[in-house]
Structures are given as C-alpha cells and as structure tokens.
Scaffold this active site. Structure first.
Site, PDB file in Angstrom:
ATOM      1  N   HIS A  37       0.840  -1.208   0.000  1.00  0.00           N
ATOM      2  CA  HIS A  37       0.000   0.000   0.000  1.00  0.00           C
ATOM      3  C   HIS A  37       0.875   1.259   0.000  1.00  0.00           C
ATOM      4  O   HIS A  37       0.563   2.248  -0.671  1.00  0.00           O
ATOM      5  CB  HIS A  37      -0.875   0.054   1.258  1.00  0.00           C
ATOM      6  N   ASP A 150      -4.135  -7.395  -7.313  1.00  0.00           N
ATOM      7  CA  ASP A 150      -5.514  -7.760  -7.659  1.00  0.00           C
ATOM      8  C   ASP A 150      -5.686  -7.402  -9.134  1.00  0.00           C
ATOM      9  O   ASP A 150      -6.292  -6.386  -9.476  1.00  0.00           O
ATOM     10  CB  ASP A 150      -6.492  -6.988  -6.768  1.00  0.00           C
TER      11      ASP A 150
HETATM   12  O1  PAF Z   1      -8.286  -3.535  -3.256  1.00  0.00           O
HETATM   13  C1  PAF Z   1      -8.946  -3.137  -2.265  1.00  0.00           C
HETATM   14  O2  PAF Z   1      -8.399  -2.950  -1.183  1.00  0.00           O
HETATM   15  C2  PAF Z   1     -10.437  -2.896  -2.397  1.00  0.00           C
HETATM   16  O3  PAF Z   1     -11.025  -3.825  -3.238  1.00  0.00           O
HETATM   17  C3  PAF Z   1     -10.777  -1.456  -2.846  1.00  0.00           C
HETATM   18  C4  PAF Z   1     -10.266  -1.162  -4.238  1.00  0.00           C
HETATM   19  C5  PAF Z   1     -10.190  -0.470  -1.845  1.00  0.00           C
HETATM   20  C6  PAF Z   1     -12.305  -1.271  -2.852  1.00  0.00           C
HETATM   21  O4  PAF Z   1     -12.855  -1.512  -1.616  1.00  0.00           O
END
Ligand code: PAF
Length: 278
Positions: A37, A150
């Site tokens: 992140h 993802d």
């Molecule tokens: O990837 C994620 O953490 C979630 O799917 C997102 C894009 C924040 C949507 O809730």
C-alpha cells in the site's frame, strides 16, 4: 495530515485543493496497510500534488460467510504510516456514511468481472465498482492508484473508469513482495509461519511458469505444473488461468501478452497472485 470522515467534508477539501490548482491523487484501500500500500501511496505522491488514502472495509464486496468481521482493522497504525509516507489526507468514513439505508443503485462492469474471482465470488466486483465510484465522487481525484496484485480488479476498475467517463487517470502499482517472494496482502496476517512457507508455492510456480513459457512450453502444460506444485504444498486452488493481459480472455497459446492469474487457499487465507509470463 487531515483525517476526514464525511463525504461532504472530503468534497469541500478536494474542491478547495482543485480551486488552488492542485492535482489530486487517491489510493483506495481497506486499511491494514503494508509496504505494498505504501508503495502505491509513493506512486500517487509522484503523480499528484495532494494525495488522499482512503480506508474503508467495504461490506458490499464480501459475501455472507466471508471474512468481513475478522478483516484486520488497524486505523491508528495506518494513520501513522500515512503521515510518515506523505499523505495529505486520510478519508476514513463509516459504513453509514458511505451507504444510505435502502440504497438500491449499483455499478456493474459486466465483461471483465465475469470469470476468475468473479466466478468464485459472484457479488464481489459489483461491491468493488460501486464503492470505488462512491469514493471517486467523494474524493474527486485526477489520478487513482490500484495495485497489480488484484490484477482482475485493476482491469475491471480501468474499464469502469473509462466506460463511465470519469476524468481520472488509473495508474497501476507493481506487486510488492515479502523477502521470500510472497505477494504482500493484508490477509497474510491470517497465516502462520508454516502456512506462509507453504504458500510460497504460488510465487515459485509463477516463476517456474515464466521460465517454461520462455522455453516454449505450451500453456496447458504450464498450468498443469502450477496446479500440481500448489496442491503438493497443501494449497486448495480456486483457479489457475493463463489470460490475455488486456482482455483477460483465457488463452492456451502465447501470442500477445500473457498473464498467469492464481487464487488459492492456504490455511484460513484466500491468496491472489499473478505474473506476466512473456
Ligand atoms: O483492493 C482493495 O483494497 C479494495 O477492493 C478497494 C479497491 C479499496 C475497494 O474496496
């Protein structure tokens, strides 16, 4: 750094920044932040003047019986990290703030969301596209950064952003890995050390697949080898697919760009990983 909890305060802040001529970047997350992140946050910082990281564990992308209740919530720690990594604001709304009672409007992408995770979790992407639309409307960004871990989600969100004419640039961030190679995920916290060790079979099999494709091995055989390696390590596979990296169509021959997508369960965690094979 500001912590903003309501949509109207978020819009007011973003409109003010836009009025001052700043370019706004958003990193949507569900919190429990890890280095992956934070790399997305750094990317957003490089692409925009003001960066907002959103933290919202979105109930509509979890099906009944999934891990919504036990999903890690570590707000104080996340806030410190955001400050350290130069976010200008954290948007941290409640469920009641994001979802009006009896809301009956959804955003659906109907092609790229269909197979793979969409097949295993039929209401998942509808929840993701709906909440990301709502986050776009709250944050009013110019740039949105999503991780490649993802990969299907990234393609769905790129398509949704283009289809709905949002004036937003979607920027992909690379997969961040632990030293061992395991793709970073908030759900890695569910794993014991031995389960983490076993789950490495996913990364190792992706590496093996890339080598095999370079040597010309056909994709059907490559998928069988991946399958065997993950099952041998104790994993329960949801899917192993080789897909066109843009259209996500399943492919058996390596003509264009090929991405291998994997979802497998180790212990209590459903893990995703993927790699470009050529
Ligand atoms: O990837 C994620 O953490 C979630 O799917 C997102 C894009 C924040 C949507 O809730």
């Amino acid at each position: 750094m500001k912590v903003i909890e309501t949509i109207s305060d978020m819009q007011t802040q973003s409109l003010e920044w836009r009025r001052q001529g700043f370019r706004i970047g958003v990193v949507p997350t569900m919190g429990a932040l890890h280095d992956g992140h934070l790399s997305l946050l750094e990317l957003a910082n490089a692409k925009a003047d003001k960066t907002i990281l959103t933290i919202f564990v979105n109930p509509t992308q979890f099906a009944p019986g999934e891990d919504l209740d036990k999903y890690p919530r570590t707000f104080e720690q996340d806030k410190t990290l955001c400050e350290e990594y130069g976010a200008d604001a954290v948007f941290f709304p409640s469920v009641e703030e994001m979802y009006i009672p009896n809301a009956s409007t959804w955003v659906n992408e109907e092609v790229l969301s269909q197979g793979y995770c969409g097949a295993d979790r039929p209401t998942h992407f509808r929840g993701v596209t709906t909440i990301v639309t709502k986050l776009y409307n709250a944050v009013l960004p110019d740039v949105a950064v999503f991780g490649e871990k993802d990969y299907q989600q990234l393609q769905v969100l790129k398509k949704m952003t283009a289809d709905l004419n949002f004036p937003i640039e979607v920027v992909p961030g690379k997969i961040w890995r632990e030293e061992s190679g395991l793709a970073m995920s908030s759900r890695n916290r569910y794993l014991s050390e031995s389960e983490k060790e076993a789950a490495l079979a996913i990364y190792k099999s992706l590496h093996m697949a890339a080598d095999e494709v370079t040597e010309g091995t056909d994709l059907i055989k490559v998928r069988q080898q991946i399958f065997a390696r993950i099952v041998d390590a104790g994993g329960k596979i949801d899917y192993v697919e080789t897909v066109d990296s843009e259209t996500l169509e399943a492919v058996d021959t390596a003509n264009g760009g090929i991405r291998c997508l994997i979802a497998a369960h180790f212990g209590p965690a459903r893990l995703l990983d993927n790699m470009q094979l050529n």
